[in-house]
Write a protein that holds these residues in place. Structure first.
Motif, short mmCIF file in Angstrom:
data_model
loop_
_atom_site.label_atom_id
_atom_site.label_comp_id
_atom_site.label_asym_id
_atom_site.label_seq_id
_atom_site.Cartn_x
_atom_site.Cartn_y
_atom_site.Cartn_z
N PHE A 115 40.85 33.24 36.89
CA PHE A 115 40.89 32.47 38.16
C PHE A 115 40.03 31.21 38.13
O PHE A 115 40.02 30.45 39.10
CB PHE A 115 40.45 33.36 39.32
N GLY A 116 39.29 31.02 37.07
CA GLY A 116 38.45 29.83 36.97
C GLY A 116 37.00 30.10 37.36
O GLY A 116 36.69 31.05 38.06
N HIS A 117 36.15 29.20 36.88
CA HIS A 117 34.71 29.32 37.07
C HIS A 117 34.30 29.26 38.54
O HIS A 117 33.36 29.92 38.96
CB HIS A 117 34.02 28.19 36.30
N ALA A 118 35.02 28.42 39.31
CA ALA A 118 34.65 28.25 40.73
C ALA A 118 34.83 29.57 41.49
O ALA A 118 33.99 29.93 42.33
CB ALA A 118 35.48 27.14 41.36
N VAL A 119 35.89 30.29 41.18
CA VAL A 119 36.11 31.59 41.81
C VAL A 119 35.02 32.57 41.34
O VAL A 119 34.45 33.31 42.13
CB VAL A 119 37.53 32.14 41.48
N LEU A 172 30.05 35.68 42.47
CA LEU A 172 28.62 35.96 42.24
C LEU A 172 27.84 35.82 43.55
O LEU A 172 26.97 36.64 43.85
CB LEU A 172 28.05 35.01 41.18
N ALA A 173 28.17 34.78 44.33
CA ALA A 173 27.47 34.58 45.60
C ALA A 173 27.77 35.73 46.56
O ALA A 173 26.87 36.20 47.27
CB ALA A 173 27.87 33.23 46.21
N ALA A 174 29.01 36.21 46.56
CA ALA A 174 29.38 37.33 47.44
C ALA A 174 28.66 38.61 47.00
O ALA A 174 28.18 39.38 47.84
CB ALA A 174 30.90 37.53 47.42
N GLU A 216 29.75 49.41 48.14
CA GLU A 216 29.74 48.13 48.87
C GLU A 216 30.35 47.01 48.04
O GLU A 216 31.08 46.17 48.56
CB GLU A 216 28.31 47.74 49.23
N LEU A 217 30.01 47.00 46.73
CA LEU A 217 30.53 45.94 45.86
C LEU A 217 32.04 46.01 45.75
O LEU A 217 32.73 44.99 45.72
CB LEU A 217 29.90 46.04 44.47
N GLN A 218 32.56 47.23 45.70
CA GLN A 218 33.98 47.48 45.48
C GLN A 218 34.89 47.00 46.61
O GLN A 218 36.07 46.78 46.39
CB GLN A 218 34.19 48.99 45.33
N GLU A 219 34.32 46.86 47.79
CA GLU A 219 35.14 46.43 48.92
C GLU A 219 35.87 45.13 48.56
O GLU A 219 35.26 44.20 48.06
CB GLU A 219 34.21 46.15 50.10
N ALA A 220 37.14 45.08 48.83
CA ALA A 220 37.94 43.92 48.42
C ALA A 220 37.51 42.67 49.18
O ALA A 220 37.09 42.76 50.33
CB ALA A 220 39.41 44.19 48.67
N LEU A 221 37.55 41.52 48.52
CA LEU A 221 37.29 40.25 49.23
C LEU A 221 38.24 39.18 48.75
O LEU A 221 38.77 39.27 47.64
CB LEU A 221 35.82 39.84 49.08
N ASP A 222 38.51 38.22 49.65
CA ASP A 222 39.44 37.15 49.31
C ASP A 222 38.67 35.90 48.92
O ASP A 222 37.83 35.42 49.67
CB ASP A 222 40.32 36.83 50.53
N ILE A 223 38.98 35.40 47.74
CA ILE A 223 38.40 34.12 47.32
C ILE A 223 39.54 33.23 46.88
O ILE A 223 40.27 33.58 45.95
CB ILE A 223 37.38 34.30 46.17
N ASP A 224 39.69 32.10 47.55
CA ASP A 224 40.77 31.15 47.23
C ASP A 224 42.12 31.84 47.10
O ASP A 224 42.87 31.61 46.14
CB ASP A 224 40.45 30.43 45.90
N GLY A 225 42.40 32.74 48.02
CA GLY A 225 43.69 33.42 48.01
C GLY A 225 43.80 34.56 47.01
O GLY A 225 44.84 35.21 46.92
N GLN A 226 42.72 34.80 46.26
CA GLN A 226 42.72 35.94 45.32
C GLN A 226 42.04 37.13 45.96
O GLN A 226 40.96 36.98 46.53
CB GLN A 226 41.96 35.58 44.03
N ARG A 227 42.64 38.29 45.86
CA ARG A 227 42.01 39.48 46.39
C ARG A 227 41.27 40.16 45.23
O ARG A 227 41.89 40.59 44.26
CB ARG A 227 43.09 40.42 46.96
N LEU A 228 39.95 40.22 45.34
CA LEU A 228 39.15 40.75 44.24
C LEU A 228 38.29 41.92 44.71
O LEU A 228 37.83 41.94 45.85
CB LEU A 228 38.22 39.66 43.68
N ALA A 229 38.08 42.87 43.82
CA ALA A 229 37.21 44.00 44.15
C ALA A 229 36.20 44.15 43.01
O ALA A 229 36.47 44.78 42.00
CB ALA A 229 38.03 45.28 44.30
#
Ligand SMILES: Nc1nc2c(ncn2[C@@H]2O[C@H](COP(=O)(O)OP(=O)(O)OP(=O)(O)O)[C@@H](O)[C@H]2O)c(=O)[nH]1
Length: 299
Positions: free
Chosen positions: A182-186, A191-193, A239-252
């Protein structure tokens, strides 16, 4: 004519320099202040004349500080240093101040002269640099340098209180593939999340820091039993595993956590960190997204 020219120059300097100047008599009553001092402090000259300079004290220094200042001034005729004063509006501000005793031709002190510059901007830069040196720019978390010093203090505290400290070494799983896909920005946003999630999961007396890359550490202070560390490790994984959206990507995000306990697994910050790092590798070996203690050496 020469004397006149000199006195004219002197008053020019007094009126136009941006250094604040206060002149007092020998009993420390203010007899003159220059415009720069009035601008800096917010007081009008009439509000200062005949007063003691202590009206500008900020309350940030104790009695001993001022006593030492006077002692030095009386002994050597000079004092210089950093001092926090208070403006008329109540705001404390730092100045670099030089005080000299002015003597007459017979050597008797007749006045004191204080010259000062407002060092607020210098201080702000200093604080900013200090913060940068101790924090990670991406997540705002304490960095390794800050963390090691804080860990040292928490170990000493544990000794005094006869409690334990747990060090949890958190390393994200397959973080490289997130960057690659997904690229470095994602990756950066992830990391911030992760930093925010780690922080919100622990108590305020615990500490979260970023060692670098995708490596974080969490210290749990005032630990009474090993199970508490296990409980927090499980909670962090969840807590970490909870899914989050970054730039339209759903990541866990998943992580592997190594746990080391003070004093059992190491007596110094470096030993403890090495033990937690080793335990983290044990968690990776066991298939990731789990926690582990350091494997006991083969007997
Ligand atoms: N986006 C981003 N990536 C970083 C940063 N610092 C380090 N990385 C990347 O983080 C990755 C760390 O990967 P590793 O921990 O070695 O391996 P991993 O893919 O997480 O795999 P395992 O740890 O074995 O589960 C590397 O690809 C680094 O380039 C950063 O500040 N931002």
């Amino acid at each position: 004519r020469h004397r006149l020219a000199r006195s004219w120059t002197t008053s020019l300097v007094f009126d136009h320099t941006d250094l604040g100047i206060i002149v007092t008599d020998t009993r420390a009553n203010i007899v003159a202040v220059n415009p720069a001092y009035c601008r800096m402090s917010g007081y009008a000259a009439e509000e200062l004349i005949d007063h003691n300079p202590r009206i500008q004290q900020s309350g940030r220094h104790d009695k001993a500080f001022y006593r030492e200042l006077w002692r030095t001034l009386q002994a050597s005729g000079q004092w210089q240093g950093e001092i926090w004063n208070r403006r008329r509006n109540g705001e404390a501000y730092p100045v670099w101040q030089n005080i000299s005793a002015v003597r007459d031709s017979r050597g008797r002190v007749v006045q004191y002269l204080a010259v000062m510059s407002d060092i607020t901007p210098v201080k702000a830069v200093q604080e900013r640099l200090d913060h940068l040196a101790h924090h990670d720019a991406l997540t705002g978390l304490p960095n390794r340098l800050h963390f090691m010093a804080a860990l040292e203090r928490s170990l000493a505290h544990a000794d005094r209180e006869r409690t334990s400290v747990a060090l949890l070494f958190v390393d994200l799983d397959h973080f490289k593939s997130i960057n690659d896909s997904f690229g470095h920005a994602v990756g950066d946003q992830l990391l911030a999340a992760v930093a925010r999630r780690l922080q919100r999961t622990v108590r305020s007396e615990d500490m979260v820091a970023r060692l670098g890359g995708d490596e974080f550490v969490v210290t749990l202070a005032n630990l009474r039993e090993r199970d508490e560390a296990v409980r927090i490790a499980r909670k962090l994984l969840a807590e970490l595993q909870e899914a989050l959206d970054i730039d339209g990507q759903r990541l866990a995000p998943a992580a592997s956590i190594g746990i080391a306990l003070y004093p059992g697994d190491g007596g110094t910050p470096a030993e403890l960190l090495a033990a937690a790092d080793e335990a983290m590798y044990e968690a990776k070996r066991r298939g990731r997204h789990t926690f582990a203690f350091r494997p006991s050496p083969p007997s």
